[in-house]
Write a protein that holds these residues in place. Structure first.
Motif, PDB file in Angstrom:
ATOM      1  N   ASN A   1       0.874  -1.165   0.247  1.00  0.00           N
ATOM      2  CA  ASN A   1       0.430  -0.078  -0.037  1.00  0.00           C
ATOM      3  C   ASN A   1       0.957   1.184   0.322  1.00  0.00           C
ATOM      4  O   ASN A   1       0.109   2.327  -0.683  1.00  0.00           O
ATOM      5  N   GLY A   2       2.287   1.323   0.131  1.00  0.00           N
ATOM      6  CA  GLY A   2       3.169   2.370   0.191  1.00  0.00           C
ATOM      7  C   GLY A   2       3.687   1.879  -0.922  1.00  0.00           C
ATOM      8  O   GLY A   2       5.320   2.825  -1.097  1.00  0.00           O
ATOM      9  N   SER A   3       3.066   0.986  -1.954  1.00  0.00           N
ATOM     10  CA  SER A   3       3.834   1.676  -3.779  1.00  0.00           C
ATOM     11  C   SER A   3       5.088   0.882  -3.863  1.00  0.00           C
ATOM     12  O   SER A   3       6.297   1.092  -4.310  1.00  0.00           O
ATOM     13  N   LYS A   4       5.153   0.139  -2.624  1.00  0.00           N
ATOM     14  CA  LYS A   4       6.560  -0.862  -2.442  1.00  0.00           C
ATOM     15  C   LYS A   4       6.307  -2.434  -2.937  1.00  0.00           C
ATOM     16  O   LYS A   4       6.972  -3.263  -2.382  1.00  0.00           O
ATOM     17  N   LEU A   5       4.932  -2.848  -4.213  1.00  0.00           N
ATOM     18  CA  LEU A   5       4.923  -3.798  -4.268  1.00  0.00           C
ATOM     19  C   LEU A   5       5.738  -4.630  -4.512  1.00  0.00           C
ATOM     20  O   LEU A   5       5.603  -5.996  -4.758  1.00  0.00           O
ATOM     21  N   ARG A   6       6.713  -3.892  -5.471  1.00  0.00           N
ATOM     22  CA  ARG A   6       8.129  -4.638  -6.165  1.00  0.00           C
ATOM     23  C   ARG A   6       8.867  -5.103  -5.498  1.00  0.00           C
ATOM     24  O   ARG A   6      10.037  -5.266  -5.867  1.00  0.00           O
ATOM     25  N   ALA A   7       8.883  -4.478  -4.435  1.00  0.00           N
ATOM     26  CA  ALA A   7      10.516  -4.708  -3.587  1.00  0.00           C
ATOM     27  C   ALA A   7      10.324  -4.938  -1.968  1.00  0.00           C
ATOM     28  O   ALA A   7      10.976  -6.189  -1.420  1.00  0.00           O
ATOM     29  N   VAL A   8       8.803  -6.351  -2.057  1.00  0.00           N
ATOM     30  CA  VAL A   8       8.403  -6.893  -0.997  1.00  0.00           C
ATOM     31  C   VAL A   8       7.674  -8.365  -1.312  1.00  0.00           C
ATOM     32  O   VAL A   8       6.982  -8.210  -2.451  1.00  0.00           O
ATOM     33  N   ALA A   9       8.217  -9.622  -0.431  1.00  0.00           N
ATOM     34  CA  ALA A   9       7.579 -10.761  -1.247  1.00  0.00           C
ATOM     35  C   ALA A   9       7.741 -11.561  -0.211  1.00  0.00           C
ATOM     36  O   ALA A   9       8.467 -11.930   1.095  1.00  0.00           O
ATOM     37  N   LEU A  10       7.148 -12.898  -0.063  1.00  0.00           N
ATOM     38  CA  LEU A  10       6.860 -14.292   0.627  1.00  0.00           C
ATOM     39  C   LEU A  10       8.657 -14.952   0.406  1.00  0.00           C
ATOM     40  O   LEU A  10       9.377 -14.416  -0.957  1.00  0.00           O
ATOM     41  N   PRO A  11       9.199 -15.296   1.353  1.00  0.00           N
ATOM     42  CA  PRO A  11      10.353 -15.948   1.515  1.00  0.00           C
ATOM     43  C   PRO A  11       9.915 -17.291   0.464  1.00  0.00           C
ATOM     44  O   PRO A  11      10.958 -17.678   0.304  1.00  0.00           O
ATOM     45  N   SER A  12       8.956 -17.801   0.241  1.00  0.00           N
ATOM     46  CA  SER A  12       9.159 -19.007  -0.668  1.00  0.00           C
ATOM     47  C   SER A  12       8.603 -18.149  -2.500  1.00  0.00           C
ATOM     48  O   SER A  12       7.817 -19.006  -3.224  1.00  0.00           O
ATOM     49  N   SER A  13       8.555 -16.742  -2.649  1.00  0.00           N
ATOM     50  CA  SER A  13       8.422 -16.094  -4.196  1.00  0.00           C
ATOM     51  C   SER A  13       9.217 -16.601  -4.610  1.00  0.00           C
ATOM     52  O   SER A  13       9.461 -16.790  -6.522  1.00  0.00           O
ATOM     53  N   GLY A  14      11.179 -16.936  -4.768  1.00  0.00           N
ATOM     54  CA  GLY A  14      12.140 -17.473  -5.346  1.00  0.00           C
ATOM     55  C   GLY A  14      12.317 -15.918  -5.390  1.00  0.00           C
ATOM     56  O   GLY A  14      13.509 -15.496  -6.102  1.00  0.00           O
ATOM     57  N   VAL A  15      12.473 -15.181  -5.229  1.00  0.00           N
ATOM     58  CA  VAL A  15      13.669 -13.805  -4.249  1.00  0.00           C
ATOM     59  C   VAL A  15      14.409 -13.299  -4.349  1.00  0.00           C
ATOM     60  O   VAL A  15      14.291 -13.757  -3.257  1.00  0.00           O
ATOM     61  N   ILE A  16      15.111 -13.172  -4.874  1.00  0.00           N
ATOM     62  CA  ILE A  16      16.751 -12.987  -4.630  1.00  0.00           C
ATOM     63  C   ILE A  16      16.254 -11.690  -3.458  1.00  0.00           C
ATOM     64  O   ILE A  16      16.769 -10.206  -4.149  1.00  0.00           O
ATOM     65  N   ALA A  17      16.122 -11.600  -2.708  1.00  0.00           N
ATOM     66  CA  ALA A  17      16.363 -10.385  -1.382  1.00  0.00           C
ATOM     67  C   ALA A  17      17.966 -10.173  -1.202  1.00  0.00           C
ATOM     68  O   ALA A  17      18.391 -10.797  -1.121  1.00  0.00           O
ATOM     69  N   ASP A  18      17.731  -8.714  -0.357  1.00  0.00           N
ATOM     70  CA  ASP A  18      18.970  -8.233   0.407  1.00  0.00           C
ATOM     71  C   ASP A  18      18.405  -8.110   1.648  1.00  0.00           C
ATOM     72  O   ASP A  18      19.570  -7.664   2.649  1.00  0.00           O
ATOM     73  N   TYR A  19      17.126  -8.039   1.881  1.00  0.00           N
ATOM     74  CA  TYR A  19      17.159  -8.179   3.467  1.00  0.00           C
ATOM     75  C   TYR A  19      15.439  -8.881   3.679  1.00  0.00           C
ATOM     76  O   TYR A  19      14.775  -9.301   3.269  1.00  0.00           O
ATOM     77  N   GLN A  20      15.945  -9.483   5.269  1.00  0.00           N
ATOM     78  CA  GLN A  20      14.747  -9.972   5.492  1.00  0.00           C
ATOM     79  C   GLN A  20      13.892  -9.880   6.425  1.00  0.00           C
ATOM     80  O   GLN A  20      15.442  -9.187   7.569  1.00  0.00           O
ATOM     81  N   LEU A  21      13.107 -10.060   7.087  1.00  0.00           N
ATOM     82  CA  LEU A  21      12.217  -8.992   8.363  1.00  0.00           C
ATOM     83  C   LEU A  21      11.638 -10.270   8.890  1.00  0.00           C
ATOM     84  O   LEU A  21      10.918 -10.823   8.334  1.00  0.00           O
ATOM     85  N   VAL A  22      12.507 -10.671  10.040  1.00  0.00           N
ATOM     86  CA  VAL A  22      12.038 -11.449  10.949  1.00  0.00           C
ATOM     87  C   VAL A  22      10.721 -10.584  12.436  1.00  0.00           C
ATOM     88  O   VAL A  22      11.248 -10.405  12.299  1.00  0.00           O
ATOM     89  N   SER A  23       9.887 -11.957  12.680  1.00  0.00           N
ATOM     90  CA  SER A  23       9.059 -10.949  14.148  1.00  0.00           C
ATOM     91  C   SER A  23       9.153 -12.518  14.818  1.00  0.00           C
ATOM     92  O   SER A  23       8.525 -13.590  14.490  1.00  0.00           O
TER      93      SER A  23
END
Length: 203
Positions: A110-132
């Protein structure tokens, strides 16, 4: 002034349960029809305005961890001695950690970051992980106060190093007496505040 997100609820009727075609679900539905009305199912919502998240890379949102009492669909009440019970007549739309994960992702989207955020199972090569970790998600009695507390860590996905961490807490008073509906509304409002702060903090 930040506009409060809309709150949705939906009722799972016995007739709907009976049409699923699954034997186990039919049995549950018939049991509910025989013993009383099915519990109302409550959803949680994500903030839609006031989101300021500037992400310098791609991030995956892990499913939050939680104690067993906070890992199901039950709406939880905690008294002053620490004992936890469940409010009858209502339940969450999914297991609570899954629901919080989905709404956290929605907040970034909703903050216009649709292309930057994904699920761990999405196959995205991520720079960061948010754990909580869900430290609190219940109504405290006898004061009837909804408390939501999430411990969040931002991790470098390539090295596993924790970049920073913070605990986010919000409280809301439960109105109209303590029941599943009023508790769900207060908890939803508190969570929306926490999600908004997390998105700003990550950015």
């Amino acid at each position: 002034m930040t506009k409060k997100p809309s709150f949705q609820k939906k009722v799972l009727s016995c007739s709907r349960l009976a049409k699923t075609g699954l034997v186990s679900v039919i049995l549950v539905g018939l049991a509910a029809c025989g013993t009383g009305p099915a519990p109302t199912t409550y959803d949680l919502s994500a903030p839609t305005t006031g989101i300021k998240a500037r992400l310098g890379g791609q991030i995956v949102i892990a499913t939050p961890t939680a104690l067993q009492a906070l890992s199901d669909q039950n709406i939880v009440v905690r008294n002053e001695t620490g004992a936890m019970t469940f409010l009858g007549g209502g339940q969450w739309a999914d297991q609570l950690p899954n629901l919080i994960q989905a709404r956290l992702i929605n907040t970034f989207e909703n903050g216009s970051k649709l292309r930057a955020v994904a699920l761990p199972s999405s196959g995205v090569i991520a720079d960061y992980q948010l754990v909580s970790d869900v430290r609190a998600f219940y109504v405290v009695t006898p004061g009837n106060e909804a408390v939501v507390e999430l411990s969040v860590r931002l991790v470098n996905a390539r090295t596993g190093q924790i970049i920073r961490g913070k605990v986010f807490t919000a409280k809301r008073q439960v109105g109209d007496g303590l029941n599943a509906g009023s508790a769900a509304v207060a908890l939803n409002d508190a969570l929306s505040s926490v999600l908004l702060e997390i998105a700003r903090w990550v950015g």
